[in-house]
Design an enzyme around this catalytic site. Structure first.
Site, PDB file in Angstrom:
ATOM      1  N   GLN A 285      19.201 -35.048  12.022  1.00 41.74           N
ATOM      2  CA  GLN A 285      19.838 -34.994  10.687  1.00 41.74           C
ATOM      3  C   GLN A 285      18.846 -34.443   9.668  1.00 41.74           C
ATOM      4  O   GLN A 285      19.166 -33.554   8.875  1.00 41.74           O
ATOM      5  CB  GLN A 285      20.256 -36.406  10.241  1.00 41.74           C
TER       6      GLN A 285
ATOM      7  N   ARG B 127      27.183 -31.750  21.300  1.00 39.64           N
ATOM      8  CA  ARG B 127      26.192 -31.797  22.374  1.00 39.64           C
ATOM      9  C   ARG B 127      25.668 -33.228  22.498  1.00 39.64           C
ATOM     10  O   ARG B 127      25.167 -33.798  21.515  1.00 39.64           O
ATOM     11  CB  ARG B 127      25.033 -30.851  22.044  1.00 39.64           C
TER      12      ARG B 127
ATOM     13  N   GLY C 181      17.855 -24.643  24.281  1.00 40.06           N
ATOM     14  CA  GLY C 181      17.875 -23.414  25.082  1.00 40.06           C
ATOM     15  C   GLY C 181      19.145 -22.616  24.861  1.00 40.06           C
ATOM     16  O   GLY C 181      19.129 -21.379  24.877  1.00 40.06           O
TER      17      GLY C 181
ATOM     18  N   GLU D 231      13.993  -4.485  -1.059  1.00 42.34           N
ATOM     19  CA  GLU D 231      14.344  -4.696  -2.485  1.00 42.34           C
ATOM     20  C   GLU D 231      13.243  -5.498  -3.181  1.00 42.34           C
ATOM     21  O   GLU D 231      13.512  -6.271  -4.091  1.00 42.34           O
ATOM     22  CB  GLU D 231      15.698  -5.403  -2.626  1.00 42.34           C
TER      23      GLU D 231
HETATM   24  C1  LIG Z   1      14.679  -2.737   6.855  1.00 42.11           C
HETATM   25  C2  LIG Z   1      14.117  -2.113   5.626  1.00 42.11           C
HETATM   26  C3  LIG Z   1      14.883  -1.244   4.876  1.00 42.11           C
HETATM   27  C4  LIG Z   1      14.368  -0.648   3.729  1.00 42.11           C
HETATM   28  N1  LIG Z   1      15.147   0.217   3.009  1.00 42.11           N
HETATM   29  C5  LIG Z   1      14.643   0.836   1.923  1.00 42.11           C
HETATM   30  C6  LIG Z   1      15.419   1.763   1.178  1.00 42.11           C
HETATM   31  O1  LIG Z   1      16.584   1.999   1.493  1.00 42.11           O
HETATM   32  N2  LIG Z   1      14.855   2.381   0.118  1.00 42.11           N
HETATM   33  C7  LIG Z   1      13.570   2.125  -0.257  1.00 42.11           C
HETATM   34  O2  LIG Z   1      13.089   2.693  -1.235  1.00 42.11           O
HETATM   35  N3  LIG Z   1      12.808   1.245   0.416  1.00 42.11           N
HETATM   36  C8  LIG Z   1      13.308   0.605   1.496  1.00 42.11           C
HETATM   37  N4  LIG Z   1      12.530  -0.295   2.192  1.00 42.11           N
HETATM   38  C9  LIG Z   1      11.143  -0.475   1.770  1.00 42.11           C
HETATM   39  C10 LIG Z   1      10.917  -1.807   1.068  1.00 42.11           C
HETATM   40  O3  LIG Z   1      11.527  -1.850  -0.191  1.00 42.11           O
HETATM   41  C11 LIG Z   1       9.406  -2.032   0.982  1.00 42.11           C
HETATM   42  O4  LIG Z   1       8.925  -2.148   2.302  1.00 42.11           O
HETATM   43  C12 LIG Z   1       9.080  -3.284   0.179  1.00 42.11           C
HETATM   44  O5  LIG Z   1       9.364  -3.112  -1.188  1.00 42.11           O
HETATM   45  C13 LIG Z   1       7.599  -3.679   0.310  1.00 42.11           C
HETATM   46  O6  LIG Z   1       6.768  -2.619  -0.036  1.00 42.11           O
HETATM   47  P1  LIG Z   1       5.673  -2.092   0.983  1.00 42.11           P
HETATM   48  O7  LIG Z   1       6.294  -1.879   2.314  1.00 42.11           O
HETATM   49  O8  LIG Z   1       5.016  -0.936   0.331  1.00 42.11           O
HETATM   50  O9  LIG Z   1       4.685  -3.316   1.140  1.00 42.11           O
HETATM   51  P2  LIG Z   1       3.293  -3.528   0.419  1.00 42.11           P
HETATM   52  O10 LIG Z   1       3.485  -3.494  -1.066  1.00 42.11           O
HETATM   53  O11 LIG Z   1       2.272  -2.614   0.989  1.00 42.11           O
HETATM   54  O12 LIG Z   1       2.994  -5.015   0.850  1.00 42.11           O
HETATM   55  C14 LIG Z   1       2.371  -5.379   2.088  1.00 42.11           C
HETATM   56  C15 LIG Z   1       1.928  -6.834   1.986  1.00 42.11           C
HETATM   57  O13 LIG Z   1       0.925  -6.947   0.977  1.00 42.11           O
HETATM   58  C16 LIG Z   1       1.274  -7.929   0.017  1.00 42.11           C
HETATM   59  N5  LIG Z   1       0.923  -7.453  -1.324  1.00 42.11           N
HETATM   60  C17 LIG Z   1       1.167  -6.233  -1.866  1.00 42.11           C
HETATM   61  N6  LIG Z   1       0.766  -6.191  -3.140  1.00 42.11           N
HETATM   62  C18 LIG Z   1       0.261  -7.409  -3.431  1.00 42.11           C
HETATM   63  C19 LIG Z   1      -0.286  -8.001  -4.611  1.00 42.11           C
HETATM   64  N7  LIG Z   1      -0.366  -7.351  -5.762  1.00 42.11           N
HETATM   65  N8  LIG Z   1      -0.685  -9.292  -4.553  1.00 42.11           N
HETATM   66  C20 LIG Z   1      -0.598  -9.989  -3.402  1.00 42.11           C
HETATM   67  N9  LIG Z   1      -0.082  -9.487  -2.264  1.00 42.11           N
HETATM   68  C21 LIG Z   1       0.351  -8.216  -2.273  1.00 42.11           C
HETATM   69  C22 LIG Z   1       2.785  -8.091   0.121  1.00 42.11           C
HETATM   70  O14 LIG Z   1       3.172  -9.412  -0.218  1.00 42.11           O
HETATM   71  C23 LIG Z   1       3.067  -7.777   1.589  1.00 42.11           C
HETATM   72  O15 LIG Z   1       2.998  -8.956   2.353  1.00 42.11           O
HETATM   73  C24 LIG Z   1      13.036  -0.921   3.332  1.00 42.11           C
HETATM   74  C25 LIG Z   1      12.261  -1.827   4.082  1.00 42.11           C
HETATM   75  C26 LIG Z   1      12.791  -2.420   5.209  1.00 42.11           C
HETATM   76  C27 LIG Z   1      11.934  -3.389   5.990  1.00 42.11           C
END
Ligand SMILES: Cc1cc2nc3c(=O)[nH]c(=O)nc-3n(C[C@H](O)[C@H](O)[C@H](O)COP(=O)(O)OP(=O)(O)OC[C@H]3O[C@@H](n4cnc5c(N)ncnc54)[C@H](O)[C@@H]3O)c2cc1C
Length: 489
Positions: free
Chosen positions: A151, A132, A226, A249
């Site tokens: 870069q 580009r 764009g 995870e």
């Molecule tokens: C696309 C997708 C696929 C998924 N697939 C699976 C699956 O197949 N099986 C499964 O079991 N799960 C699955 N999940 C769930 C996923 O593992 C959880 O969403 C993830 O581990 C985070 O947990 P939570 O959603 O309870 O977030 P929370 O623990 O509620 O966290 C919310 C926010 O609070 C912050 N927070 C929480 N605790 C603390 C702390 N102690 N100190 C500071 N900050 C904190 C976190 O950093 C985060 O920003 C999936 C999620 C997504 C988005």
């Protein structure tokens, strides 16, 4: 919608009322013959997500639902028929860690996938930058790749793509050889310590890789202007499909706290004159933490900063400094009367979190260097430049700590470090297309109109525009536009 069993992590409470913390259970949820939900459960689909809709996520609500005692996954802990809890760990705080350690394989998979995503993103953006042309003096337009700003925006991510690829390849080999030996019943020296170290490494590396790749995808999207916003550029899909990896995870901010626990345990051992449990040798240097903390910045030329000695020494200093800071902060909160849980939460910002990120970068660097020494001689010069760029580009984000902790005084560290980064960008300009060609998947897999390996950017964009269904069709409602009453003004 077809799931019949779930692997559930839940609190294990024995009949005496004791809560033993999170454990894994195998829970049947639907009849495998009819796919009907068992009584006591409400199971359903969570609905559309903002990406990765190729996998469906469900919800479950339990109401007085019973499962047999045998469904407890009991490799690390069990409950007898009499309801007595038994664990192979004497320290209860390690039981949760042991259960969570089994999740390493999935997280390593995410890191491997992240390596593919960043390789694709930088391949598209670099190929675009090389072809580009935009602005220039006296109507001579020049390629974007000629601009130092461009870069600097992209080459750090190219370096990260190469360093991560070699780090994760090397680390996966180490991990799999331990798993293989352990599964075959062969003796692995210090197995439980090695598993803990791997868990600590994975718990900070998954955050480092997934966050870096997310910002790389965004930067690459912007670097293609764009055109980068076109669906057919594929950068939007790379970014969206990758985004959830920072959460699933194990949310990155929560997961990396596990690494801090392990690092502080090793630091505590080193401070009290005990042995550091690091069979993979990632923090054995902590035995000499006071000597490392005594290191000072003494370079006078940019070439000295580009060396592996400078980069590894500086990282060791940083890890020791951040460990000491985090330890002191945590202890000061305990001294104020906070519980361990509260003190840990109060030590995250600027301390624990920075420590685990720094350790993850250090891991990428040392595993990369180990692989580098085994590569063909002809590849080593360019790989060394990429290593130096990744190391210095990452250290640039730690200048505050380097000054705050007294590693350096005066302006020379910041000036030389940034000069070295820009020199490396300039030195890599002629080689970077070759680097991304080596990293990139085939054009079919890359699936980007901007990133085709033939370099015919403008022709490819034109072809994509022209072949877009309906590109030249007159809108079916065209009469509504032309028959509007004409303005009398
Ligand atoms: C696309 C997708 C696929 C998924 N697939 C699976 C699956 O197949 N099986 C499964 O079991 N799960 C699955 N999940 C769930 C996923 O593992 C959880 O969403 C993830 O581990 C985070 O947990 P939570 O959603 O309870 O977030 P929370 O623990 O509620 O966290 C919310 C926010 O609070 C912050 N927070 C929480 N605790 C603390 C702390 N102690 N100190 C500071 N900050 C904190 C976190 O950093 C985060 O920003 C999936 C999620 C997504 C988005």
């Amino acid at each position: 919608r077809t799931c019949t069993h779930t692997l559930l992590f839940a609190q294990l409470i024995t009949p005496d009322g004791t809560n033993h913390g999170l454990h894994g259970f195998l829970v049947p949820i639907r009849n495998p013959d009819t796919l009907e939900t068992y009584p006591g459960l409400i199971v359903g689909d969570m609905g559309e997500k903002i990406g990765v809709n190729g996998i469906d996520n469900g919800f479950i609500m339990f109401n007085q639902y019973r499962i047999p005692r045998e469904n407890l996954l009991n490799r690390t802990a069990d409950v007898t028929e009499e309801g007595v809890y038994e664990s192979s760990f004497s320290d209860p705080s390690k039981i949760l860690g042991a259960a969570l350690e089994n999740l390493s394989a999935g997280r390593i998979g995410i890191m491997q996938e992240s390596c593919h995503s960043i390789a694709s993103a930088v391949a598209i953006a670099i190929r675009y930058a090389a072809t580009r042309t935009q602005f220039g003096e006296r109507d001579n337009e020049i390629s974007l790749i000629e601009y130092e700003l461009h870069q600097w925006r992209l080459f750090g991510y190219v370096a990260a793509a190469v360093v991560f690829r070699m780090y994760i390849e090397n680390f996966s080999r180490v991990y799999l050889s331990i798993v293989e030996k352990s599964n075959a019943g062969m003796k692995v020296d210090n197995l439980s310590e090695a598993v803990s170290e791997i868990h600590a490494m994975v718990s900070c590396s998954k955050p480092l890789l997934t966050w870096t790749v997310l910002s790389a995808a965004q930067q690459c999207r912007e670097a293609c202007g764009g055109h980068g916003y076109l669906k057919s550029a594929n950068l939007g899909d790379i970014r969206s499909n990758h985004e959830a990896t920072v959460t699933y995870e194990g949310d990155n901010n929560v997961l990396s706290q596990q690494t801090g626990n392990w690092l502080l345990r090793q630091f505590h051992a080193a401070r009290s004159g005990g042995a550091v449990d690091s069979p993979l040798n990632t923090v054995t240097f902590l035995m000499d933490w006071q000597r490392w903390l005594g290191a000072k910045f003494r370079c006078t030329k940019t070439d000295e900063l580009k060396s592996r000695e400078f980069i590894t020494t500086t990282y060791r200093w940083l890890i020791c400094y951040l460990l000491k800071q985090t330890h002191e902060k945590y202890e000061s909160e305990i001294a104020k009367g906070l519980t361990k849980f509260e003190a840990r939460a109060k030590s995250q910002v600027y301390k624990w979190r920075d420590l685990t990120k720094t350790y993850a970068e250090y891991l990428a660097i040392i595993f990369f260097l180990e692989s580098l020494d085994k590569k063909e001689k002809s590849l080593q010069p360019v790989l060394t430049k990429l290593f130096s760029l990744y190391g210095l580009w990452s250290l640039d984000q730690h200048l505050v700590e380097l000054y705050q902790g007294g590693y350096s005084q005066g302006e020379s560290l910041a000036r030389l470090l940034r000069e070295a980064v820009l020199e490396l960008c300039s030195e890599l300009k002629g080689e970077v297309v070759g680097v991304v060609d080596a990293l990139a998947p085939t054009d079919f897999v890359l699936n980007s109109v901007l990133g085709k390996s033939d370099g015919n950017l403008y022709q490819n964009i034109q072809k994509a525009f022209f072949s877009h269904p309906g590109a030249f069709e007159r809108a079916p409602w065209w009469r509504d536009v032309v028959s509007l009453p004409r303005s009398k003004i």
